[in-house]
Design an enzyme around this catalytic site. Structure first.
Site, PDB file in Angstrom:
ATOM      1  N   ASP A 127       0.865  -1.166   0.000  1.00  0.00           N
ATOM      2  CA  ASP A 127       0.000   0.000   0.000  1.00  0.00           C
ATOM      3  C   ASP A 127       0.912   1.230   0.000  1.00  0.00           C
ATOM      4  OD1 ASP A 127      -2.392   1.646   0.552  1.00  0.00           O
ATOM      5  OD2 ASP A 127      -1.482   1.864   2.530  1.00  0.00           O
TER       6      ASP A 127
ATOM      7  N   ASP B  21      -0.089   5.224   1.004  1.00  0.00           N
ATOM      8  CA  ASP B  21      -0.268   6.160   2.115  1.00  0.00           C
ATOM      9  C   ASP B  21      -0.316   5.429   3.451  1.00  0.00           C
ATOM     10  OD1 ASP B  21      -0.442   8.838   0.972  1.00  0.00           O
ATOM     11  OD2 ASP B  21      -2.235   8.115  -0.041  1.00  0.00           O
TER      12      ASP B  21
END
Length: 227
Positions: free
Chosen positions: A12, A14
């Protein structure tokens, strides 16, 4: 230190590779101020989800929601104040070979490129963004698509995530899941680490193709490494 083996690593962005917390919170605070919404409630829903999904969740009027989405996206893509790499992320990515890792993010491709660049991190050969899926996290579509494009089954990958929505997406895909950060909303086989410090690429083992990482012991509340 224990070893973690996978054909491919999926990250991922952020909160996992990139620390954008201050910018994200200020952006949604402005949104809440315009619409009289509770910031804590909006942030709890927004973390790990595409901007458009969050806006449509809290703004019922479709034309207004579309306008707000455009406004927020434009702001996010032009503002990089406070964006930094999560500790240890740059060193780990620099040690990984081409094609051995990918990013699966709820951000648009443009936003992902902006934030990775602002944090001094490379853009991988494969980046699955919100532009590539019809269902965002916690749906596993993004992780399944990344595995498919890499010619792998999701169970052959290890996913690194930080948000409840992202963790659920990773687990639902069948991938082994490692939680980065403070989120304790996980069960099953997920282990947890505060960041990537202590992770390193182990020497190549011809009998075990893919990526072998040496990893620190998980923090309290995490799970042992699945070898």
């Amino acid at each position: 230190m224990p070893l973690l083996q996978a054909h491919t690593l999926l990250f991922d962005m952020d909160g996992t590779l990139v620390d954008s917390t201050a910018l994200v919170e200020s952006t949604w605070a402005d949104f809440c101020g315009r619409h009289g919404l509770d910031l804590a409630e909006v942030l709890a829903f927004a973390h790990g989800r595409p901007t458009r999904e969050t806006v449509h969740r809290f703004v019922a009027d479709a034309p207004l929601a579309a306008a707000e989405t455009r406004r927020l996206v434009a702001h996010e893509e032009s503002e990089t104040t406070g964006i930094t790499a999560v500790p240890g992320a740059a060193a780990l990515l620099a040690a990984l070979g081409p094609g051995s890792w990918a990013v699966v993010t709820s951000a648009s491709r443009r936003l992902a490129e902006v934030r990775l660049g602002a944090a001094g991190l490379p853009v991988p050969e494969l980046l699955v963004s919100a532009d590539d899926v019809t269902r965002g996290k916690p749906d596993p579509q993004g992780y399944l698509l990344a595995a498919e494009r890499l010619g792998r089954e999701a169970r052959e990958t290890v996913v690194f995530e930080d948000s409840p929505a992202g963790i659920r997406a990773a687990l639902a895909s069948g991938a082994r899941t490692v939680v980065i950060g403070a989120c304790a909303d996980h069960d099953h086989e997920a282990q947890r680490h505060p960041d990537f410090r202590g992770f390193s690429v182990a020497p190549a083992d011809p009998s075990r193709p893919g990526v072998t990482l040496t990893v620190p012991e998980p923090v309290a509340g995490g799970r042992p490494v699945r070898r």
